[in-house]
Scaffold this motif. Structure first.
Motif, PDB file in Angstrom:
ATOM      1  N   THR A  28       0.796  -1.232   0.000  1.00 43.31           N
ATOM      2  CA  THR A  28       0.000   0.000   0.000  1.00 43.31           C
ATOM      3  C   THR A  28       0.831   1.287   0.000  1.00 43.31           C
ATOM      4  N   PRO A  29       1.903   1.413   0.819  1.00 37.35           N
ATOM      5  CA  PRO A  29       2.671   2.651   0.705  1.00 37.35           C
ATOM      6  C   PRO A  29       3.506   2.724  -0.572  1.00 37.35           C
ATOM      7  N   LEU A  30       3.992   1.579  -1.041  1.00 39.60           N
ATOM      8  CA  LEU A  30       4.823   1.587  -2.248  1.00 39.60           C
ATOM      9  C   LEU A  30       4.021   1.915  -3.500  1.00 39.60           C
ATOM     10  N   LYS A 183      10.310  13.123 -10.325  1.00 33.99           N
ATOM     11  CA  LYS A 183       9.357  12.049 -10.564  1.00 33.99           C
ATOM     12  C   LYS A 183       9.428  11.017  -9.441  1.00 33.99           C
ATOM     13  N   ILE A 184       8.287  10.369  -9.158  1.00 31.13           N
ATOM     14  CA  ILE A 184       8.256   9.303  -8.160  1.00 31.13           C
ATOM     15  C   ILE A 184       8.931   8.073  -8.748  1.00 31.13           C
ATOM     16  N   TYR A 185       9.827   7.470  -7.986  1.00 34.10           N
ATOM     17  CA  TYR A 185      10.639   6.334  -8.469  1.00 34.10           C
ATOM     18  C   TYR A 185      11.475   6.737  -9.674  1.00 34.10           C
ATOM     19  N   TRP A 186      11.695   8.033  -9.859  1.00 34.74           N
ATOM     20  CA  TRP A 186      12.480   8.577 -10.963  1.00 34.74           C
ATOM     21  C   TRP A 186      11.836   8.362 -12.332  1.00 34.74           C
ATOM     22  N   ILE A 187      10.620   7.788 -12.394  1.00 33.06           N
ATOM     23  CA  ILE A 187       9.995   7.492 -13.686  1.00 33.06           C
ATOM     24  C   ILE A 187       8.550   7.960 -13.773  1.00 33.06           C
ATOM     25  N   PHE A 197       7.322  12.802  -2.090  1.00 32.81           N
ATOM     26  CA  PHE A 197       8.396  12.476  -1.161  1.00 32.81           C
ATOM     27  C   PHE A 197       8.358  10.963  -0.972  1.00 32.81           C
ATOM     28  N   GLY A 198       9.455  10.301  -1.334  1.00 35.45           N
ATOM     29  CA  GLY A 198       9.439   8.849  -1.319  1.00 35.45           C
ATOM     30  C   GLY A 198       8.423   8.363  -2.347  1.00 35.45           C
TER      31      GLY A 198
END
Length: 483
Positions: A28-30, A183-187, A197-198
């Protein structure tokens, strides 16, 4: 197969439920905090799967066992209220129960020259149905964990899982902060703006997860060593310092420091205030119980100090900028905008004071009350209490507040009589985490983020069971109903 200290065999269903819960807490958080349709659907399916396994386990045992608690009737009442909001009713009944909804329907019918038939209290029953399914999922999860997680080792495993996920998120977020391309997760681009954030789209929601995980970490550290160490000999103290428990405590302290540093680096004012307030609550409660209070105070203060040092070491000026932003809260234009938003939400609440406008209808109903000149469309009130009052009315608000009071009363009553370190400190940690949630809910909408709601429900459940777990490994004083 038996685990040490347990009183019943470890079955395949036990392992399956624990693994399913672990996957749920990790996924869920990922999944960007589980705010998209696909991730919400997967989380709900996973909880329903857990429910099916739990029911199958009870059928296998030959009895349907369900613990009697003061919370069950409150949860069922809230779910029944949401169903009532979706129930078609004659317009005369709508006028009696919700004059504001009647006015909306009448005006719309007049403008379109239509005949008004039966309508619902909810101004958007489809949206309310989505919220009902979500809250039903949380209720099922709460009931499963409350009735299932009774073993000492089970409770410890869930606590360690939340701590481990919190530590991983903190490390990942710090790395991403200083190597980010926006970007989130760089993508992954954020579809509607936000302040990532994260893996979270909003840094305030990431901060909330840290507020939950840090108190659990501190509580688990305290649970690793004896309550009294002043009576130990020098040799016993040396052995204690070289023991496995001490090594585990050092690792946990390291995790707490990293999570605290990540929280500080978010720059979330609500997160910083909530964390600070929860630590004050933690110390006050420990002093009130008068059990190893000096250790508790020292550890809480040490964590806060080490968090600040680590944040400055990792983030440099970013840490000071976060504190400076907190200091200038009342000077920022966003503070005035938030105050206007809350005032307008209160006006909306006054119109729908009895049964609300319908859960999950704020985004559609609020524009009629908006006085701010900003062009933003508000999906949430940025105050979970006010939004609950507007969407659910005084009835829903009263049920939720009653639940919170009953929960604290139940946990505190058991906690005050406990001397077992695990039971005492995990109960205190859970109460502290929930207190942080209550503070942050004054200025944000974290409980509308499924990842944060799920970890909160998990903490609510395991805290109740931790407060009554015995040294032999099983919960005590539980009342169960059999069908």
């Amino acid at each position: 197969m038996y685990q040490q200290g347990d009183t019943r065999p470890v079955m395949w269903s036990d392992r399956l439920l624990l693994w399913a819960l672990t996957i749920l807490l990790l996924f869920t958080p990922l999944a960007f905090g589980t705010v998209e349709v696909w991730s919400i659907a997967l989380a709900e399916i996973l909880v329903l799967f857990m429910g099916a396994v739990w029911v199958a386990q009870m059928i296998r045992d030959g009895q349907i066992q369900f613990e009697r608690t003061p919370f069950t009737i409150l949860i069922l009442s809230l779910l029944a209220l949401i169903l009532f909001q979706m129930l078609p009713l004659p317009m005369n009944t709508i006028k009696l129960l919700s004059p504001a909804a009647y006015s909306v329907y009448s005006d719309a019918a007049s403008a379109l020259n239509l005949q008004v038939g039966w309508r619902t209290i909810s101004l958007n029953p489809g949206a309310t149905r989505e919220e009902f399914l979500r809250l039903l999922t949380y209720a099922i999860l709460f009931w499963i964990l409350l009735n299932y997680l009774r073993e000492r080792k089970q409770i410890e495993r869930v606590v360690v899982t939340i701590i481990s996920i919190g530590f991983f998120l903190a490390v990942f977020a710090i790395i991403q902060k200083y190597s980010s391309n926006g970007k989130i997760y760089w993508i992954r681009e954020t579809a509607q703006g936000g302040e990532p954030f994260g893996p979270y789209v909003n840094r305030n929601h990431f901060a909330f997860y840290m507020e939950i995980a840090i108190p659990l970490t501190i509580g688990y550290i305290l649970a690793q060593s004896p309550v009294r160490t002043d009576r130990l000999t020098i040799r016993e103290r040396l052995l204690l310092w070289t023991s496995q428990h001490t090594s585990k405590s050092i690792l946990l302290l390291f995790a707490a420091i990293f999570m605290g540093a990540a929280l500080l680096l978010t720059g979330s004012r609500g997160g910083l205030v909530s964390f600070s307030g929860s630590m004050v609550f933690f110390i006050i409660m420990a002093v009130m119980k008068r059990t190893a209070r000096s250790r508790v105070v020292r550890l809480a203060l040490a964590c806060c100090g080490l968090v600040l040092i680590a944040a400055v070491w990792i983030g440099g000026n970013s840490a000071f900028l976060s504190l400076e932003r907190l200091e200038k809260t009342f000077q920022e234009p966003s503070t005035d905008e938030r105050a206007i938003l809350w005032r307008d939400t209160l006006r909306m609440s006054n119109d729908y004071v009895r049964f609300g406008s319908g859960f999950n209808t704020f985004e559609e109903v609020f524009p009629a009350y908006k006085t701010s000149t900003t062009q933003f469309l508000f999906q949430y009130a940025h105050n979970d209490y006010l939004q609950l009052l507007a969407e659910g009315g005084i009835v829903a608000f009263g049920l939720v507040m009653w639940f919170i009071v009953a929960w604290y009363r139940e946990v505190t009553a058991r906690w005050l009589t406990r001397h077992d370190p695990l039971a005492a400190y995990l109960a205190l940690a859970g109460m502290t985490a929930v207190f942080a949630m209550l503070i942050h809910s004054l200025t944000d909408f974290n409980l509308h983020i499924p990842a944060n709601a799920i970890v909160t429900v998990t903490v609510l459940s395991i805290t109740l069971n931790a407060a009554r777990v015995t040294a032999s490994g099983r919960g005590s004083n539980g009342q169960s109903g059999h069908l």
